[in-house]
Motif scaffolding. Structure first.
Motif, PDB file in Angstrom:
ATOM      1  N   ASP A 215      10.054  53.276  40.049  1.00  0.00           N
ATOM      2  CA  ASP A 215       9.451  53.063  41.362  1.00  0.00           C
ATOM      3  C   ASP A 215      10.574  53.069  42.387  1.00  0.00           C
ATOM      4  OD1 ASP A 215       7.770  52.541  43.433  1.00  0.00           O
ATOM      5  OD2 ASP A 215       7.527  50.400  42.984  1.00  0.00           O
ATOM      6  N   ILE A 216      10.775  54.224  43.000  1.00  0.00           N
ATOM      7  CA  ILE A 216      11.855  54.369  43.980  1.00  0.00           C
ATOM      8  C   ILE A 216      11.223  54.797  45.302  1.00  0.00           C
ATOM      9  CG2 ILE A 216      14.036  55.509  44.537  1.00  0.00           C
ATOM     10  CD1 ILE A 216      14.450  56.019  41.549  1.00  0.00           C
ATOM     11  N   ASP A 217      11.385  53.963  46.310  1.00  0.00           N
ATOM     12  CA  ASP A 217      10.802  54.288  47.621  1.00  0.00           C
ATOM     13  C   ASP A 217      11.398  55.584  48.140  1.00  0.00           C
ATOM     14  OD1 ASP A 217       9.014  52.229  47.929  1.00  0.00           O
ATOM     15  OD2 ASP A 217      10.482  50.872  48.848  1.00  0.00           O
ATOM     16  N   PRO A 218      10.547  56.423  48.776  1.00  0.00           N
ATOM     17  CA  PRO A 218      11.078  57.647  49.370  1.00  0.00           C
ATOM     18  C   PRO A 218      12.279  57.334  50.262  1.00  0.00           C
ATOM     19  CG  PRO A 218       8.695  57.679  49.455  1.00  0.00           C
ATOM     20  CD  PRO A 218       9.090  56.323  48.948  1.00  0.00           C
ATOM     21  N   GLY A 219      13.356  58.086  50.079  1.00  0.00           N
ATOM     22  CA  GLY A 219      14.549  57.905  50.892  1.00  0.00           C
ATOM     23  C   GLY A 219      15.523  56.885  50.341  1.00  0.00           C
ATOM     24  N   MET A 228       5.048  46.769  37.954  1.00  0.00           N
ATOM     25  CA  MET A 228       4.489  46.759  36.604  1.00  0.00           C
ATOM     26  C   MET A 228       3.650  48.004  36.333  1.00  0.00           C
ATOM     27  SD  MET A 228       2.244  43.931  34.655  1.00  0.00           S
ATOM     28  CE  MET A 228       1.643  44.319  33.018  1.00  0.00           C
ATOM     29  N   LEU A 229       2.877  48.438  37.328  1.00  0.00           N
ATOM     30  CA  LEU A 229       1.991  49.574  37.091  1.00  0.00           C
ATOM     31  C   LEU A 229       2.143  50.682  38.128  1.00  0.00           C
ATOM     32  CD1 LEU A 229      -1.215  47.543  36.211  1.00  0.00           C
ATOM     33  CD2 LEU A 229       0.128  48.932  34.627  1.00  0.00           C
ATOM     34  N   ASP A 230       2.490  50.295  39.359  1.00  0.00           N
ATOM     35  CA  ASP A 230       2.414  51.239  40.457  1.00  0.00           C
ATOM     36  C   ASP A 230       3.714  52.039  40.601  1.00  0.00           C
ATOM     37  OD1 ASP A 230       1.221  52.546  42.459  1.00  0.00           O
ATOM     38  OD2 ASP A 230       1.133  50.868  43.864  1.00  0.00           O
ATOM     39  N   PHE A 231       4.085  52.740  39.544  1.00  0.00           N
ATOM     40  CA  PHE A 231       5.297  53.559  39.582  1.00  0.00           C
ATOM     41  C   PHE A 231       5.024  54.831  40.377  1.00  0.00           C
ATOM     42  CE2 PHE A 231       5.629  50.871  35.900  1.00  0.00           C
ATOM     43  CZ  PHE A 231       6.937  50.430  35.966  1.00  0.00           C
ATOM     44  N   MET A 264       5.120  51.636  31.048  1.00  0.00           N
ATOM     45  CA  MET A 264       4.171  50.537  30.862  1.00  0.00           C
ATOM     46  C   MET A 264       2.725  51.006  30.848  1.00  0.00           C
ATOM     47  SD  MET A 264       5.959  47.190  32.312  1.00  0.00           S
ATOM     48  CE  MET A 264       7.229  47.571  33.501  1.00  0.00           C
ATOM     49  N   THR A 265       2.530  52.306  30.558  1.00  0.00           N
ATOM     50  CA  THR A 265       1.156  52.804  30.377  1.00  0.00           C
ATOM     51  C   THR A 265       1.189  53.939  29.362  1.00  0.00           C
ATOM     52  OG1 THR A 265      -0.845  53.550  31.513  1.00  0.00           O
ATOM     53  CG2 THR A 265       1.225  54.482  32.269  1.00  0.00           C
ATOM     54  N   ASN A 266       0.003  54.334  28.896  1.00  0.00           N
ATOM     55  CA  ASN A 266      -0.062  55.395  27.886  1.00  0.00           C
ATOM     56  C   ASN A 266      -0.013  56.781  28.528  1.00  0.00           C
ATOM     57  OD1 ASN A 266      -2.677  54.797  28.995  1.00  0.00           O
ATOM     58  ND2 ASN A 266      -3.522  56.223  27.516  1.00  0.00           N
ATOM     59  N   HIS A 267       0.417  57.760  27.762  1.00  0.00           N
ATOM     60  CA  HIS A 267       0.509  59.134  28.259  1.00  0.00           C
ATOM     61  C   HIS A 267      -0.092  60.107  27.251  1.00  0.00           C
ATOM     62  CE1 HIS A 267       3.098  57.776  31.502  1.00  0.00           C
ATOM     63  NE2 HIS A 267       3.666  57.006  30.601  1.00  0.00           N
ATOM     64  N   SER A 465      -8.017  54.063  48.281  1.00  0.00           N
ATOM     65  CA  SER A 465      -6.994  54.161  49.321  1.00  0.00           C
ATOM     66  C   SER A 465      -5.606  53.837  48.775  1.00  0.00           C
ATOM     67  CB  SER A 465      -7.329  53.256  50.484  1.00  0.00           C
ATOM     68  OG  SER A 465      -7.342  51.915  50.030  1.00  0.00           O
ATOM     69  N   SER A 466      -5.517  53.223  47.616  1.00  0.00           N
ATOM     70  CA  SER A 466      -4.217  53.014  47.012  1.00  0.00           C
ATOM     71  C   SER A 466      -4.336  53.514  45.585  1.00  0.00           C
ATOM     72  CB  SER A 466      -3.867  51.526  46.995  1.00  0.00           C
ATOM     73  OG  SER A 466      -3.088  51.229  45.857  1.00  0.00           O
ATOM     74  N   HIS A 467      -3.234  54.036  45.026  1.00  0.00           N
ATOM     75  CA  HIS A 467      -3.362  54.483  43.649  1.00  0.00           C
ATOM     76  C   HIS A 467      -2.743  53.478  42.694  1.00  0.00           C
ATOM     77  CE1 HIS A 467       0.493  57.124  43.785  1.00  0.00           C
ATOM     78  NE2 HIS A 467       0.623  56.046  44.474  1.00  0.00           N
ATOM     79  N   THR A 468      -2.921  52.215  43.026  1.00  0.00           N
ATOM     80  CA  THR A 468      -2.498  51.131  42.157  1.00  0.00           C
ATOM     81  C   THR A 468      -3.110  51.283  40.764  1.00  0.00           C
ATOM     82  OG1 THR A 468      -2.382  49.689  44.036  1.00  0.00           O
ATOM     83  CG2 THR A 468      -2.472  48.631  41.893  1.00  0.00           C
ATOM     84  N   GLY A 469      -2.297  51.103  39.783  1.00  0.00           N
ATOM     85  CA  GLY A 469      -2.839  51.042  38.438  1.00  0.00           C
ATOM     86  C   GLY A 469      -2.979  52.362  37.731  1.00  0.00           C
ATOM     87  N   HIS A 470      -2.551  53.448  38.322  1.00  0.00           N
ATOM     88  CA  HIS A 470      -2.693  54.707  37.623  1.00  0.00           C
ATOM     89  C   HIS A 470      -1.490  54.929  36.729  1.00  0.00           C
ATOM     90  CE1 HIS A 470      -0.141  57.491  40.323  1.00  0.00           C
ATOM     91  NE2 HIS A 470       0.244  56.256  40.429  1.00  0.00           N
TER      92      HIS A 470
END
Ligand SMILES: [Cu+2]
Length: 470
Positions: A215-219, A228-231, A264-267, A465-470
């Motif tokens: 999870d790296i903020d743009p810039g 934990m989930l919102d990478f 931290m999630t399946n692929h 509106s947010s892609h939390t948890g994907h």
């Protein structure tokens, strides 16, 4: 055992405690020189020049750690340290890893090898190394506090065990694990079989990589470790498409791909154009009776999967995670679905105030790959990659298996794009068309309702509106 006594003498450990312990300054002088890798390219397989022979693996955008033979023991030197990893051309991340890269180098040994691994800690905090999936003495299992004291910053510890069973494994810290894995500390481990094993086939190509996420903020450059989930960066060996190398094979090669999941999630990993068998996990080779053909296999958190197929169809075959949000790079969050919304009038008005204003997504998101939208420095485009027919509109966990007749045995070089035989590419059709069949009717219901709704409701699909948890 003689070599064991020598090991303790060599490592300067008094009393011969079995747990991994700090190496004395005297012994430090005798450490194998650490090998540091500065490039993120897929390195040629490391052909073993000592010990038992084996058919080496190729680590996608990675490399295998050379070893030193010392009285029949394979000695490796891992250095845990901050690294700068190029995740895609023009996009660098400040991670933690081993020997100059994240992930660390792949360690390849042979079943029955006695292995000694020196781990030097150049991180600003303590660490440890857990050898995921291995049979080993409990004191070598690497859980800081439970099996050994943590390796303090600036110290070197030594691990030693026999690689008892062949298979696909990985290594990662078991000390401040959340931080250290979020920062990229992990590596692959392959134990090759000593003799012919009825459950392990000969292959011509053997690839491996780890699934990881950041999870790296743009810039910015440094991952946020609390996520934990919102990478926003879904990577293979800390690379994102189009920065992931293709897997290049010769037509009719038997191909093995080993995949470990430290996100931290399946692929669900999906291969086009071929069917594969899952021939192994971190538990070892799968019994033949349990194997069936698939084109997608789910790799759950902390799992490893080893897939095998006969590459008997020429072409450039997509190979990717089937979660479509994982084949995207960092996107601005809170992007609503605007498909079907006509913004032309409002855009015109806003343009008179803000000349560069652009409405995204009214015809889908593909426009975004075509319009070179200004993005902050050191940010990966959301989805991109120029293929032979235009933008591939992918990011993250995506690559291509290139199957070629004229690829030389053992040659892993990129052969370029596939040259399709005449008449085998989907193309525009211009002749007259019959009216396409279209089903149009009200849906039925399994039982009559007491009251009919006063009027029908029609909705348009809108992405959350947010892609939390994907
Ligand atoms: Cu995925």
């Amino acid at each position: 055992m003689n070599s064991r006594r020598e090991f303790f003498k060599f490592a300067g450990i008094a009393g011969g405690a079995v747990a991994a312990s700090a190496v004395s300054r005297v012994a430090m002088a005798a450490l194998p020189e650490p090998v540091i890798q500065t490039r993120p390219d897929t390195m040629a397989p490391l052909i073993p020049n000592s010990g038992r022979p084996y058919n080496p693996v190729v680590t996608l955008n990675g490399w295998t750690l050379p070893w030193r033979m010392n009285n029949g023991v394979k000695e490796f030197h891992l250095v845990a340290e901050p690294v700068v990893r190029e995740m895609a051309p023009g996009f660098k991340a400040h991670l933690w890893g081993y020997n100059g890269q994240s992930p660390g180098p792949t360690i390849e040994v042979v079943e029955g090898d006695r292995v000694r691994i020196f781990v030097t800690n150049k991180l600003p905090e303590h660490t440890s190394v857990h050898w995921h999936g291995q049979r080993l003495p409990n004191g070598m299992d690497g859980v800081a506090g439970l099996n050994q004291p943590a390796i303090p910053a600036g110290k070197t510890f030594v691990y030693e065990f026999v690689a008892r069973r062949p298979g696909t494994f990985m290594y990662h810290p078991h000390a401040d694990e959340m931080t250290q894995m979020a920062m990229g500390m992990m590596g692959f481990w392959v134990t090759h079989p000593k003799d012919r094993n009825p459950l392990i086939d000969e292959v011509q190509r053997d690839f491996c990589f780890l699934l990881n996420a950041y999870d790296i903020d743009p810039g910015s450059y440094t991952p946020k470790i609390m996520t934990m989930l919102d990478f926003n960066l879904w990577s293979w060996n800390s690379r994102i498409f189009p920065g992931i190398d293709s897997l290049n094979v010769r037509l009719n090669d038997k191909v093995r791909i080993r995949i470990g999941n430290l996100t931290m999630t399946n692929h669900p990993i999906h291969l086009h154009g071929h069917e594969f068998l899952v021939t192994g996990t971190d538990g070892g080779p799968t019994p033949k009776s349990t194997r069936w053909y698939e084109v997608t296999t789910d790799v759950a958190v902390g799992q490893m999967r080893q897939i095998e197929f006969l590459a008997d169809e020429e072409g450039d075959w997509a190979f990717h995670c089937h979660k479509s949000h994982h084949t995207m790079n960092a996107m601005g969050h809170d992007v609503p679905t605007l498909i079907g919304v006509d913004h032309r009038d409002i855009a015109k008005k806003i343009n008179s105030l803000i000349p560069d204003y652009m409405v995204m997504g009214e015809r889908g998101m593909a426009d975004m790959t075509e319009m070179e939208m200004p993005i902050p420095d050191n940010t990966a485009p959301m989805m991109t990659g120029q293929g032979p027919f235009g933008s591939v509109e992918m990011g993250g966990m995506f690559s291509v298996v290139k199957v070629r007749k004229d690829q030389k045995p053992g040659d892993y070089k990129d052969p370029g794009w596939f040259k399709h035989p005449e008449g085998t590419v989907a193309h525009e059709y211009t002749a007259p068309l019959a009216e396409p069949a279209r089903f149009k009717s009200e849906g039925g219901q399994s039982m009559p309702r007491v009251q009919q709704p006063a009027k029908a409701t029609e909705v348009k699909v809108r992405k959350p509106s947010s892609h939390t948890g994907h």
